[in-house]
Design an enzyme around this catalytic site. Structure first.
Site, PDB file in Angstrom:
ATOM      1  N   SER A 253      87.805 -64.405  59.621  1.00 14.98           N
ATOM      2  CA  SER A 253      86.697 -64.344  60.252  1.00 14.98           C
ATOM      3  C   SER A 253      86.560 -65.044  61.614  1.00 14.98           C
ATOM      4  O   SER A 253      87.495 -65.666  61.959  1.00 14.98           O
ATOM      5  CB  SER A 253      85.504 -64.941  59.351  1.00 14.98           C
ATOM      6  OG  SER A 253      85.546 -66.295  59.501  1.00 14.98           O
ATOM      7  N   LYS A 254      85.549 -64.929  62.117  1.00 15.08           N
ATOM      8  CA  LYS A 254      85.212 -65.504  63.705  1.00 15.08           C
ATOM      9  C   LYS A 254      85.491 -67.047  63.375  1.00 15.08           C
ATOM     10  O   LYS A 254      86.234 -67.419  64.601  1.00 15.08           O
ATOM     11  CB  LYS A 254      83.747 -65.405  64.104  1.00 15.08           C
ATOM     12  CG  LYS A 254      83.507 -64.096  64.576  1.00 15.08           C
ATOM     13  CD  LYS A 254      82.429 -64.185  65.346  1.00 15.08           C
ATOM     14  CE  LYS A 254      82.053 -62.755  65.850  1.00 15.08           C
ATOM     15  NZ  LYS A 254      80.614 -62.141  65.553  1.00 15.08           N
ATOM     16  N   ARG A 255      85.545 -67.647  62.605  1.00 10.08           N
ATOM     17  CA  ARG A 255      85.713 -68.992  62.244  1.00 10.08           C
ATOM     18  C   ARG A 255      87.212 -69.026  62.661  1.00 10.08           C
ATOM     19  O   ARG A 255      87.792 -70.331  63.130  1.00 10.08           O
ATOM     20  CB  ARG A 255      85.621 -69.175  60.773  1.00 10.08           C
ATOM     21  CG  ARG A 255      85.082 -70.749  60.473  1.00 10.08           C
ATOM     22  CD  ARG A 255      84.592 -70.628  59.015  1.00 10.08           C
ATOM     23  NE  ARG A 255      85.153 -69.777  58.108  1.00 10.08           N
ATOM     24  CZ  ARG A 255      86.378 -69.782  57.372  1.00 10.08           C
ATOM     25  NH1 ARG A 255      87.150 -71.013  57.604  1.00 10.08           N
ATOM     26  NH2 ARG A 255      86.626 -68.902  56.577  1.00 10.08           N
ATOM     27  N   GLY A 257      88.953 -68.309  65.110  1.00  6.49           N
ATOM     28  CA  GLY A 257      89.163 -68.053  66.716  1.00  6.49           C
ATOM     29  C   GLY A 257      89.196 -66.701  66.596  1.00  6.49           C
ATOM     30  O   GLY A 257      88.377 -65.800  66.480  1.00  6.49           O
TER      31      GLY A 257
END
Ligand code: GLU
Length: 483
Positions: A253-255, A257
């Site tokens: 996920s965007k978490r 990076g």
């Protein structure tokens, strides 16, 4: 000896990548595209790009652009398309009419509220909520009179009995009882076709032989196969790729990076490194880690895809990127680094040439941004951290440095002569090399780590070196006694 291909030669392999333009091209999508592309290339087939933009609320032109940019950056060229589902609405409507006429689909007049009520009732009785088949025509069944106030949806007449099964090329055999499947709505009350139906019509019209896609679509597959059969269309082979997990084993996920392909560009990765990395995410060819896309297309098959989830490993990607940087010719690297410097407001004209800087730093950088960082130091004098001045411009070093600076005015401006001058200065003062090399590095670049100091000095124009080293006259912040 004659060699026979595993597939009959008469079959032209046709694969597709069918992204929904609801965001950027993410790493998972890029890997799906890569595998579909490589499979087509391996078999000299065709690779098709189809934009599944029927979800008008979530599809955006920016997302379409992002997908096309990502494909272009990766070099995943398509032979046909891009096709847009929003431009094929007439075709879907025509197929719906054909199915109504053939009796493989039917109008269902159950109002949405009525359907909700039905589902609520089923839930309260502890049964799986589903359409009750009220409007499904059967031989001998008398259907209710259509209510005037309700616009009907069109439902697919899913087979009631038996199983739908396929031999998934990644996951093996998958079987679902038809009794588990509802009669899918294929056209909404306003006439717009629904997602699974558009996919089926497209896969048929585009002659897709191999559907390679993420395993979030496994649940759609039995419905799609049933509709294809009802249309009398050949059923393609399916290969469902397992998901990609982040470095930490969690869903990517965007978490984590960078998940958008173009963000890798921003972060200074080369497309060939990203491609090589993606190729090994869930597929293997022995222990081979580094290979070109040409090699990949020669090797790629669906037999060596792992059914388990693949885990992203940023360190490995960085390692591959550094590998490709070292092998990329200077002219291309220069073209890639120049805009990064310009974006920082630095003028790259003048000396030293960007080519020369990149030549010196290429083997030390892990990505294009590191190359730009290194080059930036040559075009704008960096702030030298006080900590480093204090550490290296010691009372012992200052006379040594002054001696070296004096010699610089006369020395031939090339690395060997400058190297010799450094050695002489150090020897005259009975010191060790780092006593002089470190202050030079720090004053020229603001950093302790640089390529060999003679090459570094030689790269700058003489006046610039004198200017930067001249700052050594009184480099210490006030209040510090140099004695
Ligand atoms: N449009 C779907 C997605 O972006 C892919 C559909 C398919 O490959 O069949 O997930």
């Amino acid at each position: 000896m004659a060699v026979f291909s595993r597939l009959p030669t008469a079959i032209m392999i046709r694969t597709r990548f069918a992204p929904s333009p609801t965001g950027f091209l993410h790493i998972g999508g890029a890997r799906t595209a890569l595998f579909s592309w490589a499979y087509a290339r391996h078999h000299s087939g065709a690779f098709i790009l189809r934009v599944e933009d029927t979800d008008l609320a979530r599809s955006t032109p920016d997302a379409v652009r992002a997908i096309l940019d990502g494909m272009l950056w990766l070099g995943l060229t398509y032979d046909e398309g891009p096709f847009y589902q929003t431009q094929r609405m007439d075709r879907y409507r025509a197929v719906i009419q054909e199915m109504l006429a053939a009796g493989t689909a039917y109008h269902c007049y159950m109002a949405p509220e009525e359907l909700d009520r039905l589902r609520e009732e089923q839930r309260s009785q502890g049964v799986k909520p589903r359409y009750n088949g009220l409007w499904r025509p059967e031989p001998g069944k008398i259907l209710p009179t259509p209510p005037a106030a309700v616009l009907p949806v069109v439902r697919f007449k899913n087979p009631r009995d038996g199983m739908v099964a396929w031999d998934d090329l990644v996951k093996g055999r998958i079987e679902i009882a038809n009794g588990e499947l509802d009669d899918l709505v294929i056209a909404r009350a306003d006439g717009t076709p629904t997602y699974n139906f558009c996919v089926v019509v497209d896969d048929r019209d585009m002659g897709i032989t191999h559907v390679i896609r993420g395993d979030d679509h496994v649940n759609n597959t039995p419905r799609q196969i049933n509709i294809l059969r009802a249309l009398g269309a050949p059923v393609p082979l399916y290969a469902h790729l397992s998901m990609i997990l982040g470095d930490d084993g969690q869903k990517l996920s965007k978490r984590h990076g960078a998940v958008s392909v173009m963000q890798y560009d921003d972060e200074g990765y080369l497309p060939e490194a990203v491609l090589n990395y993606l190729a090994r995410l869930g597929w293997s060819h022995g222990d081979d880690e580094i290979f070109s896309m040409q090699q990949f297309c020669e090797w790629f098959d669906l037999d060596h895809i792992t059914p388990s989830a693949a885990q992203f490993n940023t360190e490995k990607l960085n390692w591959l990127n550094a590998h490709y940087l070292k092998r990329t010719d200077i002219a291309r690297l220069t073209a890639l680094v120049r805009p990064r410097l310009e974006a920082r407001g630095l003028s790259v004209a003048g000396t030293p040439s960007l080519e020369a800087i990149i030549g010196l730093y290429r083997d030390r950088a892990a990505n294009l941004n590191e190359l730009a960082d290194a080059a930036g130091i040559f075009y704008a004098h960096p702030e030298v951290p006080t900590r480093l001045l204090e550490k290296h411009l010691t009372p012992e070093a200052l006379p040594l440095l002054a001696d070296f600076i004096a010699g610089l005015a006369e020395v031939a401006w090339e690395a060997p002569a400058i190297g010799a001058l450094i050695k002489e200065s150090v020897a005259r003062h009975g010191m060790k090399m780092p006593k002089l090399a470190m202050p030079i590095r720090v004053l020229l670049t603001g950093q302790e780590q640089t390529p060999s100091v003679d090459a570094l000095v030689a790269l700058f124009p003489r006046e610039e070196v004198l200017e930067r080293l001249g700052k050594a006259d009184d480099p210490r912040p006030s209040g510090i006694d140099p004695s």
